[in-house]
Design a protein around this motif. Structure first.
Motif, PDB file in Angstrom:
ATOM      1  N   SER A 192      -5.676  11.257   9.141  1.00 32.19           N
ATOM      2  CA  SER A 192      -4.557  10.439   9.623  1.00 32.19           C
ATOM      3  C   SER A 192      -3.879   9.727   8.455  1.00 32.19           C
ATOM      4  CB  SER A 192      -5.047   9.415  10.655  1.00 32.19           C
ATOM      5  OG  SER A 192      -6.019   8.546  10.088  1.00 32.19           O
ATOM      6  N   ASP A 193      -2.566   9.507   8.591  1.00 33.04           N
ATOM      7  CA  ASP A 193      -1.751   8.846   7.568  1.00 33.04           C
ATOM      8  C   ASP A 193      -1.135   7.585   8.163  1.00 33.04           C
ATOM      9  OD1 ASP A 193      -2.198  10.941   5.732  1.00 33.04           O
ATOM     10  OD2 ASP A 193      -0.546  12.093   6.604  1.00 33.04           O
ATOM     11  N   TRP A 194      -1.097   6.516   7.363  1.00 32.73           N
ATOM     12  CA  TRP A 194      -0.583   5.236   7.836  1.00 32.73           C
ATOM     13  C   TRP A 194       0.271   4.581   6.758  1.00 32.73           C
ATOM     14  CZ3 TRP A 194      -1.790   4.505  12.854  1.00 32.73           C
ATOM     15  CH2 TRP A 194      -2.895   5.203  13.354  1.00 32.73           C
ATOM     16  N   LYS A 195       1.277   3.834   7.210  1.00 33.66           N
ATOM     17  CA  LYS A 195       2.083   3.010   6.311  1.00 33.66           C
ATOM     18  C   LYS A 195       1.506   1.596   6.301  1.00 33.66           C
ATOM     19  CE  LYS A 195       5.508   5.921   5.332  1.00 33.66           C
ATOM     20  NZ  LYS A 195       5.845   6.363   3.972  1.00 33.66           N
ATOM     21  N   VAL A 196       1.315   1.062   5.096  1.00 35.19           N
ATOM     22  CA  VAL A 196       0.735  -0.272   4.940  1.00 35.19           C
ATOM     23  C   VAL A 196       1.651  -1.101   4.047  1.00 35.19           C
ATOM     24  CG1 VAL A 196      -1.209  -1.579   4.003  1.00 35.19           C
ATOM     25  CG2 VAL A 196      -1.628   0.525   5.282  1.00 35.19           C
ATOM     26  N   ASP A 255      12.142 -14.221   6.744  1.00 33.34           N
ATOM     27  CA  ASP A 255      11.000 -13.362   6.437  1.00 33.34           C
ATOM     28  C   ASP A 255      11.444 -12.225   5.519  1.00 33.34           C
ATOM     29  OD1 ASP A 255       9.806 -14.967   8.306  1.00 33.34           O
ATOM     30  OD2 ASP A 255       9.639 -13.415   9.851  1.00 33.34           O
ATOM     31  N   ASN A 256      10.485 -11.666   4.803  1.00 33.09           N
ATOM     32  CA  ASN A 256      10.774 -10.475   4.000  1.00 33.09           C
ATOM     33  C   ASN A 256       9.529  -9.610   3.912  1.00 33.09           C
ATOM     34  OD1 ASN A 256      12.295  -8.693   2.554  1.00 33.09           O
ATOM     35  ND2 ASN A 256      12.181  -9.808   0.632  1.00 33.09           N
ATOM     36  N   HIS A 257       9.731  -8.300   3.999  1.00 39.61           N
ATOM     37  CA  HIS A 257       8.631  -7.335   3.989  1.00 39.61           C
ATOM     38  C   HIS A 257       8.657  -6.544   2.694  1.00 39.61           C
ATOM     39  CE1 HIS A 257       5.725  -4.396   5.454  1.00 39.61           C
ATOM     40  NE2 HIS A 257       5.583  -5.121   6.556  1.00 39.61           N
ATOM     41  N   THR A 258       7.487  -6.296   2.143  1.00 45.34           N
ATOM     42  CA  THR A 258       7.396  -5.483   0.932  1.00 45.34           C
ATOM     43  C   THR A 258       7.751  -4.032   1.245  1.00 45.34           C
ATOM     44  OG1 THR A 258       5.090  -4.847   1.269  1.00 45.34           O
ATOM     45  CG2 THR A 258       5.503  -6.932   0.110  1.00 45.34           C
ATOM     46  N   SER A 259       7.874  -3.236   0.202  1.00 46.58           N
ATOM     47  CA  SER A 259       7.888  -1.793   0.395  1.00 46.58           C
ATOM     48  C   SER A 259       6.522  -1.376   0.947  1.00 46.58           C
ATOM     49  CB  SER A 259       8.175  -1.077  -0.924  1.00 46.58           C
ATOM     50  OG  SER A 259       7.197  -1.427  -1.880  1.00 46.58           O
ATOM     51  N   ASN A 260       6.406  -0.148   1.394  1.00 44.44           N
ATOM     52  CA  ASN A 260       5.178   0.313   2.034  1.00 44.44           C
ATOM     53  C   ASN A 260       4.498   1.396   1.214  1.00 44.44           C
ATOM     54  OD1 ASN A 260       5.815  -1.317   4.338  1.00 44.44           O
ATOM     55  ND2 ASN A 260       7.252   0.279   4.979  1.00 44.44           N
ATOM     56  N   SER A 261       3.188   1.487   1.362  1.00 49.20           N
ATOM     57  CA  SER A 261       2.418   2.585   0.785  1.00 49.20           C
ATOM     58  C   SER A 261       1.852   3.436   1.912  1.00 49.20           C
ATOM     59  CB  SER A 261       1.275   2.055  -0.082  1.00 49.20           C
ATOM     60  OG  SER A 261       1.772   1.441  -1.246  1.00 49.20           O
ATOM     61  N   TYR A 293       0.227  -2.537   9.427  1.00 50.59           N
ATOM     62  CA  TYR A 293       0.298  -1.072   9.423  1.00 50.59           C
ATOM     63  C   TYR A 293       1.208  -0.641  10.560  1.00 50.59           C
ATOM     64  CZ  TYR A 293      -2.741  -0.796  13.539  1.00 50.59           C
ATOM     65  OH  TYR A 293      -3.251  -0.910  14.809  1.00 50.59           O
ATOM     66  N   ASN A 294       1.612   0.634  10.555  1.00 48.06           N
ATOM     67  CA  ASN A 294       2.546   1.126  11.573  1.00 48.06           C
ATOM     68  C   ASN A 294       1.781   1.585  12.814  1.00 48.06           C
ATOM     69  OD1 ASN A 294       1.587   3.287   9.910  1.00 48.06           O
ATOM     70  ND2 ASN A 294       3.124   4.646  10.808  1.00 48.06           N
ATOM     71  N   SER A 295       1.622   0.675  13.748  1.00 47.98           N
ATOM     72  CA  SER A 295       0.897   0.981  14.979  1.00 47.98           C
ATOM     73  C   SER A 295       1.712   1.860  15.918  1.00 47.98           C
ATOM     74  CB  SER A 295       0.517  -0.321  15.691  1.00 47.98           C
ATOM     75  OG  SER A 295      -0.063  -0.063  16.948  1.00 47.98           O
ATOM     76  N   LEU A 308       7.523   4.066  12.551  1.00 44.72           N
ATOM     77  CA  LEU A 308       7.435   4.675  11.231  1.00 44.72           C
ATOM     78  C   LEU A 308       7.033   3.669  10.167  1.00 44.72           C
ATOM     79  CD1 LEU A 308      10.621   6.964  11.296  1.00 44.72           C
ATOM     80  CD2 LEU A 308       8.232   7.633  11.657  1.00 44.72           C
ATOM     81  N   ASN A 309       7.322   2.376  10.405  1.00 43.81           N
ATOM     82  CA  ASN A 309       7.038   1.336   9.422  1.00 43.81           C
ATOM     83  C   ASN A 309       6.059   0.318   9.992  1.00 43.81           C
ATOM     84  OD1 ASN A 309       8.857   2.213   7.286  1.00 43.81           O
ATOM     85  ND2 ASN A 309      10.507   1.681   8.706  1.00 43.81           N
ATOM     86  N   PRO A 310       5.391  -0.442   9.118  1.00 45.69           N
ATOM     87  CA  PRO A 310       4.399  -1.411   9.597  1.00 45.69           C
ATOM     88  C   PRO A 310       4.979  -2.376  10.623  1.00 45.69           C
ATOM     89  CG  PRO A 310       4.193  -1.126   7.232  1.00 45.69           C
ATOM     90  CD  PRO A 310       5.424  -0.382   7.635  1.00 45.69           C
TER      91      PRO A 310
END
Length: 434
Positions: free
Chosen positions: A278-282, A295-301, A223-225, A228-230
């Protein structure tokens, strides 16, 4: 908050929109293959289609006279978009050629590279001749996949007959570095998800190994601690905020090591402990123990932590008033059978209010105002539908069915026909506004 959108076609249709994440790609070197491409469309400037004459080495040839040419506009292969270090050599076999006959190899597509790539003078000697097209700029998959070549014969100087050459075999010899990569996608949660505080939701992601051996692959839900992104792994400690995972994090693919074309799907159960509102990117980061695989990261929800979840559904997909005649008053055909039910699903976690809103009906440039449609939650009195939300039911618990009824009064002075419009149904927490 939950909204259902329904479309009048003098009917009503219901749509559920699902956002499917795009695939992200990263990669690194693994092997160095070679490929031979032959023409599948080759056209002589005078003789027309000569593909069968030049796509293999035999005694069948295409004769090119002075200032005639052969256009090769399609090949039997395409290049993998992840290929790098591409080297393209154009070969053509000359069976017979006049001593003064030259061959000009021109690129005609892509347009950015158009022009002469090579001038070759066999000096009357038959044989295989080549032109390095990469030296002329063809070095990317897109350029190679759009490559068109024109082979022009020119007698220089022109001394009269004979003034031609015979071409037997044309092909591309291509070397390149193909790259293994992790192709990843986030399957769950949806791109925008509301989760009640202290409730659990599912994160599900898939990774494909492409173009080679990918080693032992694992995924870690984040998650985006701080940004803007995780950027932070979700904790496995119960009660950690804003989320904690009920399983291990990271998880390894059960079929490791992954081979070319193999995939694995990983699932985490995540509890939402963060502050309400609160809103979070996962998303999920996949990695390999092979350092040559990036490495590769998925899109976020986006996960929003709420006080409750509201899920509503409609068992009906349309309201069909049929062909409308001026001056008619029509009852919706499903009224008698109590067809138009709006259901508060069992997954709803708080009392809910249901609101309705509509749009004008249209048939070309003809319009029937939304107020000509009336509705109610009983069959007795009728309320005019509005372009703003109207309360249809309040304090409805999960499992409740709200039955609605609809009528239309067709104004005079309009053309008869089918008229289309939209009905919106929205569920909100009881006591709040849509």
């Amino acid at each position: 908050m939950k909204k259902i959108i329904l479309i009048f076609i003098c009917m009503i249709f219901i749509f559920f929109l699902i956002s499917k994440p795009k695939l992200n790609i990263t990669s690194s070197i693994i092997f160095d293959p070679q490929s031979i491409w032959i023409p599948t469309i080759a056209t002589h400037s005078v003789d027309g289609d000569v593909t069968s004459l030049i796509n293999e080495s035999d005694d069948s040839t295409s004769v090119v006279d002075n200032n005639e040419y052969i256009d090769i506009t399609l090949w039997n292969e395409t290049m993998n978009p992840s290929a790098t270090d591409i080297v393209v050599i154009f070969y053509f076999e000359v069976d017979v050629t006049d001593t003064n006959f030259e061959w000009h190899v021109n690129i005609t597509s892509p347009a950015s590279l158009a022009g002469e790539a090579c001038l070759i003078d066999p000096n009357g000697v038959p044989g295989n001749y080549s032109c390095n097209l990469t030296a002329a700029g063809v070095d990317t998959p897109d350029e190679l996949n759009s490559l068109d070549v024109r082979l022009i014969g020119v007698e220089n100087p022109d001394q009269g007959p004979p003034d031609n050459g015979e071409v037997d075999y044309v092909y591309l010899n291509i070397t390149y570095i193909l790259i293994p990569y992790l192709q990843v996608s986030l399957e769950e949660p949806p791109s925008i998800t509301n989760i009640p505080q202290n409730q659990t939701f599912t994160v599900n992601a898939t990774v494909y190994c492409q173009n080679g051996e990918c080693g032992n692959v694992q995924g870690i839900v984040r998650y985006n601690s701080t940004g803007l992104n995780p950027d932070q792994a979700i904790s496995t400690i119960p009660g950690a905020e804003p989320f904690y995972v009920l399983e291990q994090n990271p998880l390894s693919c059960p079929t490791n090591p992954l081979t070319d074309g193999e995939f694995c799907n990983l699932t985490w159960r995540v509890n939402a402990t963060g502050q309400i509102g609160s809103d979070w990117k996962v998303g999920v980061l996949f990695s390999s123990d092979d350092p040559s695989v990036s490495d590769n990261h998925t899109s976020n929800s986006t996960v929003s932590i709420t006080t409750c979840t509201i899920d509503i559904d409609a068992a009906w997909s349309r309201i069909d008033f049929g062909v409308l005649q001026p001056g008619q008053s029509i009852e919706a055909p499903g009224n008698q059978n109590h067809l138009y039910n709006i259901t508060i699903l069992d997954t709803t976690t708080c009392p809910s209010d249901i609101y309705l809103m509509g749009t004008d009906l249209q048939n070309g440039t003809s319009i029937i105002g939304v107020g000509n449609i009336t509705w109610n939650s009983t069959q007795v009195s009728q309320k005019s539908l509005s372009k703003t939300y109207q309360l249809a039911g309040s304090s409805l618990d999960s499992g409740t069915n709200l039955t609605t009824f609809y009528w239309i009064s067709v104004p005079t002075g309009i053309p008869w026909g089918k008229y289309n419009g939209t009905l919106y149904v929205k569920g909100v927490q009881s006591g709040t506004q849509p």
